[in-house]
Design an enzyme around this catalytic site. Structure first.
Site, short mmCIF file in Angstrom:
data_model
loop_
_atom_site.label_atom_id
_atom_site.label_comp_id
_atom_site.label_asym_id
_atom_site.label_seq_id
_atom_site.Cartn_x
_atom_site.Cartn_y
_atom_site.Cartn_z
N LYS A 38 -20.59 68.72 -65.17
CA LYS A 38 -19.83 68.37 -66.44
C LYS A 38 -18.55 69.24 -67.15
O LYS A 38 -19.30 70.59 -67.20
CB LYS A 38 -21.27 67.65 -67.46
CG LYS A 38 -21.80 68.73 -67.86
CD LYS A 38 -23.11 68.81 -68.82
CE LYS A 38 -24.22 70.39 -68.99
NZ LYS A 38 -25.83 69.79 -69.67
N ARG A 136 -35.00 64.45 -76.75
CA ARG A 136 -33.55 63.91 -76.41
C ARG A 136 -32.90 62.62 -75.68
O ARG A 136 -32.07 61.99 -76.96
CB ARG A 136 -32.71 64.96 -75.48
CG ARG A 136 -30.50 65.21 -75.83
CD ARG A 136 -29.82 66.26 -75.70
NE ARG A 136 -29.91 66.29 -74.22
CZ ARG A 136 -29.59 67.16 -73.04
NH1 ARG A 136 -28.93 68.52 -74.19
NH2 ARG A 136 -30.06 67.40 -72.14
N TYR A 264 -3.29 84.29 -92.09
CA TYR A 264 -3.23 83.32 -92.94
C TYR A 264 -4.58 83.54 -93.81
O TYR A 264 -5.29 83.94 -93.68
CB TYR A 264 -3.86 82.50 -92.32
CG TYR A 264 -2.80 81.13 -91.49
CD1 TYR A 264 -1.60 80.45 -92.15
CD2 TYR A 264 -2.92 80.52 -90.13
CE1 TYR A 264 -0.92 80.47 -91.25
CE2 TYR A 264 -2.27 80.15 -89.62
CZ TYR A 264 -0.80 79.70 -90.09
OH TYR A 264 0.01 78.91 -89.15
N MET A 313 -3.82 79.07 -85.14
CA MET A 313 -4.13 77.44 -83.68
C MET A 313 -3.47 78.16 -82.67
O MET A 313 -4.17 78.06 -82.06
CB MET A 313 -3.48 76.78 -84.76
CG MET A 313 -3.30 75.18 -83.80
SD MET A 313 -2.20 74.10 -83.94
CE MET A 313 -3.12 73.46 -85.57
C1 LIG Z 1 -26.72 70.40 -68.56
C2 LIG Z 1 -27.69 70.09 -68.05
C3 LIG Z 1 -28.69 70.90 -66.64
C4 LIG Z 1 -27.20 72.34 -66.69
O1 LIG Z 1 -28.47 73.58 -67.11
P1 LIG Z 1 -27.44 75.29 -67.19
O2 LIG Z 1 -28.36 75.85 -67.86
O3 LIG Z 1 -26.47 75.26 -67.50
O4 LIG Z 1 -27.77 75.45 -65.40
C5 LIG Z 1 -29.47 70.36 -66.71
N1 LIG Z 1 -29.31 69.56 -66.24
C6 LIG Z 1 -29.43 68.46 -67.63
C7 LIG Z 1 -30.51 67.41 -67.73
C8 LIG Z 1 -28.29 69.23 -68.31
O5 LIG Z 1 -28.00 68.11 -69.45
#
Ligand SMILES: *Cc1c(COP(=O)(O)O)cnc(C)c1O
Length: 369
Positions: A38, A136, A264, A313
């Site tokens: 992801k 979650r 800045y 930036m």
């Molecule tokens: C992002 C995620 C992982 C991966 O976790 P890591 O700590 O990066 O290995 C695994 N399972 C779910 C549901 C996630 O959202």
């Protein structure tokens, strides 16, 4: 072709191979590996990473959102892809592009069944997500009966796996809670198996779960950060290799006098005769303002150069008073020696955040393909 002198994220695919093999070495033979890719494979490049992991024979992939999965299919990635955070607006696309949804609520289950039936699917693979304490996403244990009866009333979908997610697998102080999550998940799996009469694959562990809870590896593990070279502990970090190095160059050097300000809001004022370097990388590139005002640092010729004043930036100024360097010299923002984790810790952040913040305008360069 990329000019040599430009900010770039260099990705070492041989480090990815090393990390994958290290993770595999923690598993019993037969335990499947799902590569979590992801967020552009944690800020690197999801397509290149996926293709390399396919060569290493990874079993599964996961992305957070449907569009991330679509991009992988467009690029010719063939392995199954679990969409962790599927949404009903995307269900048609999920099926058309052979992606596999996480089903985490009664609403999502009903809607996915509706879409699968309307597209005349038979046994379309889905993955049931259960909440064991992260609060979650996920069904609760007392929804199992309801889930099973909905499944019995359709032939459009089939549960390929059941999973849950650990809240604090990297934290030894939370071992008791993690063990509670593991036992809750095993109870949920057993109840489901008894009521549904079959056994989907089970998976629970993220990277730190893989390392710290071998008893919870089950049928498959979901590895993200470990593949990218970070193990959430000093010990594990030594065994893994960061795949990404964020590099830039010194654009310009200024000599400044006591009392002169830098950047800045005049957020830094020189305490004496000092030397600064301007680097072509700013908060639009993922170097958050939180690293400013002396918190974060980059390395130039192996030495730490702290950030002066506010991060702009597109640029940042660093203190090179005690560093022998010239315009055009290489700057390492993070990499195997000065890790993303060290940089993140300087501002109370975590490797995950800095890696995934690297803007898409920074070119990704691959080596050791
Ligand atoms: C992002 C995620 C992982 C991966 O976790 P890591 O700590 O990066 O290995 C695994 N399972 C779910 C549901 C996630 O959202």
């Amino acid at each position: 072709m990329l000019k040599a002198h430009e900010t770039q994220l260099e990705i070492d695919l041989s480090a990815l191979t090393h990390n994958y093999n290290y993770i595999k070495s923690k598993l019993k033979t037969g335990t499947k590996v799902l590569g979590v890719i992801k967020a552009f494979a944690y800020g690197s490049d999801s397509v290149e990473i996926a293709k390399h992991l396919e060569k290493l024979d990874v079993d599964y992939f996961a992305v957070a959102y449907t569009q991330e999965g679509v991009a992988l299919r467009d690029a010719g990635v063939k392995r199954p892809i679990l969409v962790l955070h599927s949404q009903s607006v995307n269900f048609k696309t999920i099926i058309e592009r052979c992606l596999e949804p996480s089903i985490y609520s009664d609403y999502v289950l009903k809607e996915f069944i509706k879409t699968a039936e309307s597209l005349s699917q038979n046994n379309y693979p889905v993955h049931l997500k259960f909440n064991t304490g992260l609060n979650r996403l996920g069904f609760s244990e007392d929804e199992i009966g309801d889930v099973v009866s909905k499944l019995e009333n359709t032939s459009a979908i089939e549960v390929k796996s059941m999973f849950s997610h650990l809240a604090a697998s990297e934290d030894p102080n939370e071992e008791e809670f993690t063990k509670l999550q593991i036992s809750r998940f095993k109870t949920i799996a057993q109840k489901f198996e008894t009521q549904a009469g079959y056994k989907p694959w089970l998976h629970l562990c993220n990277t730190s779960g893989i390392i710290n809870y071998p008893e919870a590896h089950l049928d498959m593990v979901r590895c993200g950060i470990g593949l990218y070279g970070y193990g959430n502990s000093v010990e594990e970090d030594q065994k893994l290799k960061p795949i990404a190095t964020l590099k830039s160059i010194v654009s310009q050097i200024h000599q400044i006098k006591k009392g002169e300000s830098v950047g800045y809001n005049r957020a830094y004022k020189a305490k004496g005769d000092e030397k600064t370097a301007t680097i072509p990388l700013g908060h639009a590139d993922g170097l958050n303002r939180i690293y400013g005002k002396g918190k974060g640092y980059v390395t130039i010729n192996g030495k730490k150069a702290f950030i002066l004043g506010n991060v702009c930036m597109d640029m940042v100024m660093v203190d090179i008073t005690d560093i022998n360097c010239k315009e055009g010299d290489e700057v390492i923002i993070f990499g195997p020696k000065h890790s993303a984790n060290d940089l993140a810790e300087s501002a109370n952040s975590i490797s995950y955040e800095i890696l995934t913040s690297i803007s898409q305008r920074i070119p990704r360069i691959f080596k050791n393909e």
